[in-house]
Write an enzyme that holds these catalytic residues in place. Structure first.
Site, PDB file in Angstrom:
ATOM      1  NE  ARG A   1     -15.664 -29.360  25.665  1.00 52.24           N
ATOM      2  CZ  ARG A   1     -16.656 -29.484  26.552  1.00 52.24           C
ATOM      3  NH1 ARG A   1     -16.784 -30.580  27.281  1.00 52.24           N
ATOM      4  NH2 ARG A   1     -17.522 -28.520  26.728  1.00 52.24           N
TER       5      ARG A   1
ATOM      6  CG  HIS B   1     -14.329 -29.702  32.147  1.00 52.19           C
ATOM      7  ND1 HIS B   1     -15.004 -30.765  31.573  1.00 52.19           N
ATOM      8  CD2 HIS B   1     -15.100 -29.285  33.180  1.00 52.19           C
ATOM      9  CE1 HIS B   1     -16.126 -30.973  32.243  1.00 52.19           C
ATOM     10  NE2 HIS B   1     -16.218 -30.101  33.208  1.00 52.19           N
TER      11      HIS B   1
END
Length: 197
Positions: A35, A38
């Site tokens: 995450r 990302h």
């Protein structure tokens, strides 16, 4: 309520995994790494982040049991979805030897006490103040950004022995700090029979 993942996010994660093998990470570490990578489109975070799976498991349980989430700035709070946060920067004041961010940490601690998850993504002085208090956190996401004090405050966090997510370099910021916390929010809660005791 299950989170609905947009097709663009699904494709983004597919491309991320095609360029970065995260399969060797344990589950929560992998969730945080992916995450954060990302959120920043920065593959280097995979080797820059520092965390412990056991601490993440305990923090995940505390988060899903309702532990308070405290942020250093509203930008971090805005990035944390599906959860109310505490941010006292609006009421904080600076003074000799005390930044607004550091004062906001003091005010927040007076409100939440021990056992909170602290998410610091902007100000190294907020992280420094947190380390000076006896906060007994469930987790400190310490990812402040900058060339003055950021790497040093994160090193001090790692040396403190507190349960933490940090990184070694100067980079960080509100988006990646919020992403690390969101990774724990989005990760499913295991059935009681599978919980690590």
């Amino acid at each position: 309520m299950n989170r609905v993942v947009h097709p663009i996010e699904q494709e983004s994660y597919r491309r991320l995994r095609a360029r970065l093998d995260t399969s060797h990470f344990p589950p929560l570490t992998r969730a945080v790494v992916e995450r954060v990578v990302h959120s920043a489109a920065d593959l280097e975070y995979a080797s820059d982040l520092v965390m412990d799976e056991g601490e993440l498991v305990a923090a995940h349980a505390a988060l899903h049991a309702g532990a308070p989430v405290v942020t250093d700035v509203e930008m971090v709070a805005a990035g944390i979805t599906r959860r109310e946060t505490v941010c006292r920067l609006g009421e904080a004041k600076s003074g000799p030897g005390l930044t607004r961010s550091a004062h906001a940490v003091r005010l927040a601690y007076e409100e939440v006490g021990p056992g909170a998850l602290w998410v610091i993504g902007c100000a190294p002085t907020a992280l420094e103040e947190l380390l000076a208090l006896d906060v007994s956190p469930a987790l400190v996401v310490g990812l402040p950004v900058g060339f003055v004090g950021a790497a040093e405050s994160k090193a001090a966090l790692r040396e403190s022995g507190l349960p933490a997510v940090s990184n070694v370099s100067e980079k960080g910021g509100s988006a990646v700090a919020a992403a690390a916390l969101n990774a724990l929010l989005y990760h499913p809660v295991p059935p009681a029979s599978e919980e690590i005791l």
